[in-house]
Design a protein around this motif. Structure first.
Motif, PDB file in Angstrom:
ATOM      1  N   ASP A   1       0.812  -1.213   0.000  1.00  0.00           N
ATOM      2  CA  ASP A   1       0.000   0.000   0.000  1.00  0.00           C
ATOM      3  C   ASP A   1       0.848   1.268   0.000  1.00  0.00           C
ATOM      4  N   HIS A   2       1.982   1.235   0.702  1.00  0.00           N
ATOM      5  CA  HIS A   2       2.925   2.355   0.727  1.00  0.00           C
ATOM      6  C   HIS A   2       4.266   1.810   1.205  1.00  0.00           C
ATOM      7  N   LEU A   3       5.326   2.595   1.014  1.00  0.00           N
ATOM      8  CA  LEU A   3       6.665   2.106   1.323  1.00  0.00           C
ATOM      9  C   LEU A   3       7.082   2.342   2.776  1.00  0.00           C
ATOM     10  N   GLU A   4       6.420   3.274   3.480  1.00  0.00           N
ATOM     11  CA  GLU A   4       6.790   3.552   4.859  1.00  0.00           C
ATOM     12  C   GLU A   4       6.329   2.415   5.766  1.00  0.00           C
ATOM     13  N   GLU A   5       7.216   1.915   6.594  1.00  0.00           N
ATOM     14  CA  GLU A   5       6.874   0.828   7.511  1.00  0.00           C
ATOM     15  C   GLU A   5       6.206   1.405   8.757  1.00  0.00           C
ATOM     16  N   ASP A   6       4.944   1.071   8.968  1.00  0.00           N
ATOM     17  CA  ASP A   6       4.201   1.582  10.123  1.00  0.00           C
ATOM     18  C   ASP A   6       3.518   0.457  10.894  1.00  0.00           C
ATOM     19  N   GLU A   7       3.958  -0.794  10.657  1.00  0.00           N
ATOM     20  CA  GLU A   7       3.351  -1.931  11.338  1.00  0.00           C
ATOM     21  C   GLU A   7       4.386  -2.779  12.090  1.00  0.00           C
ATOM     22  N   GLY A   8       5.538  -2.172  12.363  1.00  0.00           N
ATOM     23  CA  GLY A   8       6.550  -2.870  13.130  1.00  0.00           C
ATOM     24  C   GLY A   8       7.163  -4.066  12.432  1.00  0.00           C
ATOM     25  N   GLY A   9       7.042  -4.115  11.123  1.00  0.00           N
ATOM     26  CA  GLY A   9       7.624  -5.218  10.362  1.00  0.00           C
ATOM     27  C   GLY A   9       6.800  -6.482  10.355  1.00  0.00           C
ATOM     28  N   THR A  10       5.579  -6.436  10.893  1.00  0.00           N
ATOM     29  CA  THR A  10       4.751  -7.644  10.989  1.00  0.00           C
ATOM     30  C   THR A  10       3.522  -7.600  10.076  1.00  0.00           C
ATOM     31  N   GLY A  11       3.371  -6.545   9.302  1.00  0.00           N
ATOM     32  CA  GLY A  11       2.203  -6.417   8.434  1.00  0.00           C
ATOM     33  C   GLY A  11       2.299  -7.290   7.201  1.00  0.00           C
ATOM     34  N   ILE A  12       1.178  -7.443   6.516  1.00  0.00           N
ATOM     35  CA  ILE A  12       1.146  -8.291   5.326  1.00  0.00           C
ATOM     36  C   ILE A  12       2.028  -7.738   4.211  1.00  0.00           C
ATOM     37  N   PHE A  13       2.211  -6.407   4.190  1.00  0.00           N
ATOM     38  CA  PHE A  13       3.050  -5.792   3.163  1.00  0.00           C
ATOM     39  C   PHE A  13       4.460  -5.494   3.657  1.00  0.00           C
ATOM     40  N   SER A  14       4.788  -5.869   4.886  1.00  0.00           N
ATOM     41  CA  SER A  14       6.101  -5.550   5.450  1.00  0.00           C
ATOM     42  C   SER A  14       7.264  -6.139   4.650  1.00  0.00           C
ATOM     43  N   PRO A  15       7.175  -7.401   4.178  1.00  0.00           N
ATOM     44  CA  PRO A  15       8.288  -7.923   3.364  1.00  0.00           C
ATOM     45  C   PRO A  15       8.559  -7.083   2.114  1.00  0.00           C
ATOM     46  N   ALA A  16       7.493  -6.629   1.450  1.00  0.00           N
ATOM     47  CA  ALA A  16       7.673  -5.808   0.250  1.00  0.00           C
ATOM     48  C   ALA A  16       8.293  -4.464   0.608  1.00  0.00           C
ATOM     49  N   ARG A  17       7.860  -3.878   1.722  1.00  0.00           N
ATOM     50  CA  ARG A  17       8.442  -2.605   2.147  1.00  0.00           C
ATOM     51  C   ARG A  17       9.927  -2.760   2.452  1.00  0.00           C
ATOM     52  N   LYS A  18      10.276  -3.863   3.105  1.00  0.00           N
ATOM     53  CA  LYS A  18      11.680  -4.118   3.425  1.00  0.00           C
ATOM     54  C   LYS A  18      12.498  -4.256   2.151  1.00  0.00           C
ATOM     55  N   THR A  19      11.948  -4.958   1.168  1.00  0.00           N
ATOM     56  CA  THR A  19      12.638  -5.116  -0.109  1.00  0.00           C
ATOM     57  C   THR A  19      12.862  -3.770  -0.779  1.00  0.00           C
ATOM     58  N   ALA A  20      11.855  -2.919  -0.752  1.00  0.00           N
ATOM     59  CA  ALA A  20      11.990  -1.583  -1.336  1.00  0.00           C
ATOM     60  C   ALA A  20      13.100  -0.802  -0.640  1.00  0.00           C
ATOM     61  N   ARG A  21      13.133  -0.854   0.692  1.00  0.00           N
ATOM     62  CA  ARG A  21      14.175  -0.129   1.437  1.00  0.00           C
ATOM     63  C   ARG A  21      15.564  -0.642   1.079  1.00  0.00           C
ATOM     64  N   GLN A  22      15.693  -1.960   0.939  1.00  0.00           N
ATOM     65  CA  GLN A  22      16.993  -2.538   0.616  1.00  0.00           C
ATOM     66  C   GLN A  22      17.494  -2.061  -0.743  1.00  0.00           C
ATOM     67  N   LEU A  23      16.622  -2.066  -1.745  1.00  0.00           N
ATOM     68  CA  LEU A  23      17.048  -1.673  -3.083  1.00  0.00           C
ATOM     69  C   LEU A  23      17.249  -0.163  -3.190  1.00  0.00           C
ATOM     70  N   ILE A  24      16.444   0.601  -2.478  1.00  0.00           N
ATOM     71  CA  ILE A  24      16.655   2.054  -2.450  1.00  0.00           C
ATOM     72  C   ILE A  24      18.005   2.357  -1.804  1.00  0.00           C
ATOM     73  N   SER A  25      18.357   1.608  -0.771  1.00  0.00           N
ATOM     74  CA  SER A  25      19.657   1.787  -0.115  1.00  0.00           C
ATOM     75  C   SER A  25      20.803   1.487  -1.075  1.00  0.00           C
ATOM     76  N   ILE A  26      20.649   0.415  -1.870  1.00  0.00           N
ATOM     77  CA  ILE A  26      21.671   0.076  -2.865  1.00  0.00           C
ATOM     78  C   ILE A  26      21.805   1.198  -3.875  1.00  0.00           C
ATOM     79  N   ALA A  27      20.675   1.717  -4.342  1.00  0.00           N
ATOM     80  CA  ALA A  27      20.708   2.799  -5.333  1.00  0.00           C
ATOM     81  C   ALA A  27      21.382   4.054  -4.767  1.00  0.00           C
ATOM     82  N   LYS A  28      21.084   4.370  -3.497  1.00  0.00           N
ATOM     83  CA  LYS A  28      21.709   5.542  -2.876  1.00  0.00           C
ATOM     84  C   LYS A  28      23.218   5.343  -2.758  1.00  0.00           C
ATOM     85  N   LYS A  29      23.630   4.127  -2.400  1.00  0.00           N
ATOM     86  CA  LYS A  29      25.068   3.844  -2.297  1.00  0.00           C
ATOM     87  C   LYS A  29      25.772   4.066  -3.634  1.00  0.00           C
ATOM     88  N   LEU A  30      25.056   3.727  -4.723  1.00  0.00           N
ATOM     89  CA  LEU A  30      25.617   3.906  -6.071  1.00  0.00           C
ATOM     90  C   LEU A  30      25.331   5.297  -6.631  1.00  0.00           C
TER      91      LEU A  30
END
Length: 250
Positions: free
Chosen positions: A219-248
């Motif tokens: 639903d959105h990229l901001e994590e507001d469910e403590g990592g336990t929501g149904i969309f939390s894995p997708a949000r975590k994935t987005a954060r990981q790839l955004i972090s990679i992009a920022k590093k590059l």
């Protein structure tokens, strides 16, 4: 017809972009056949001239075709089992927890499963040895033993046929010197998350100036469910790839 939903949108955008640059649609292994059919329905009979569907395993083959390494001999499951048995025997005198290693296939298969998990997480044997030294007691002894066994297994594979679980790591290394992805657009659809090994390959692709689009169901990229929501894995994935992009700096 491309279909509805995010996958249909990806296909329509991919076909339009194909007028300018080669296009790669990456999907999970089990979805590759259906994705190929959907791409043909959307782009017509000429779509293969500028676009193709790849899983991570197929991507490795494309990289090896360009950079070398496609014909390298790899172990089958029986070969992996025999090589693990030899690795355990070679370091048996140095082991504490596994000082009397079992010759049963089930024991060796459990070690291979551990190897698979560690390779997927990009954890090298020396890291296990370090962790074993930092954690005294039975748990530390176990980590140290695993580090010795897996280190010996790695050394043995380097002398002959390679472990197929290293394919992604090898492809990532090839991408450091081979600009196979340069000038291509990548679309990633159907994924929920990526292993560290897969993220390494994606990072190397991005470093080549690749235009990469990833779809995620959330639903959105901001994590507001403590990592336990149904969309939390997708949000975590987005954060990981955004972090990679920022590093590059992308």
């Amino acid at each position: 017809r491309a279909g509805s939903g995010k996958s249909g949108l990806v296909l329509r955008r991919l076909v339009l972009a194909g007028r300018k640059r080669p296009q790669i649609l990456m999907v999970p292994e089990q979805q590759s056949h259906e994705a190929e059919r959907a791409l043909c329905r959307c782009g017509g009979p000429g779509v293969s001239l500028y676009a193709e569907v790849l899983s991570f395993s197929r991507l490795c083959n494309r990289v090896f075709q360009a950079a070398g390494g496609l014909g390298v001999e790899e172990l089958d499951e029986g070969g992996r089992l025999l090589l693990m048995y030899r690795a355990v025997q070679n370091v048996a005198s140095q082991l504490n927890v596994y000082g009397r290693p079992s010759k049963r296939a089930a024991f060796l298969q459990s070690l291979l499963s551990t190897v698979d998990e560690l390779k997927s997480a990009c954890i090298a044997p020396d890291k296990l040895l370090e962790a074993g030294q930092e954690n005294p007691g039975p748990e530390g002894d176990k980590l140290r033993d695993l580090g010795l066994i897996i280190g010996e297994y790695q050394a043995l594979t380097a002398l002959g046929a390679l472990d197929p679980r290293d394919r992604l790591t090898r492809a990532g290394e090839k991408l450091l010197t081979c600009n196979w992805a340069e000038g291509k657009d990548f679309w990633l659809d159907g994924f929920t998350d990526f292993t560290p090994q897969q993220r390494l390959v994606l990072e190397r692709l991005l470093a080549q100036g690749t235009d990469m689009t990833l779809t995620l169901t959330c639903d959105h990229l901001e994590e507001d469910e403590g990592g336990t929501g149904i969309f939390s894995p997708a949000r975590k994935t987005a954060r990981q790839l955004i972090s990679i992009a920022k590093k590059l700096r992308i």
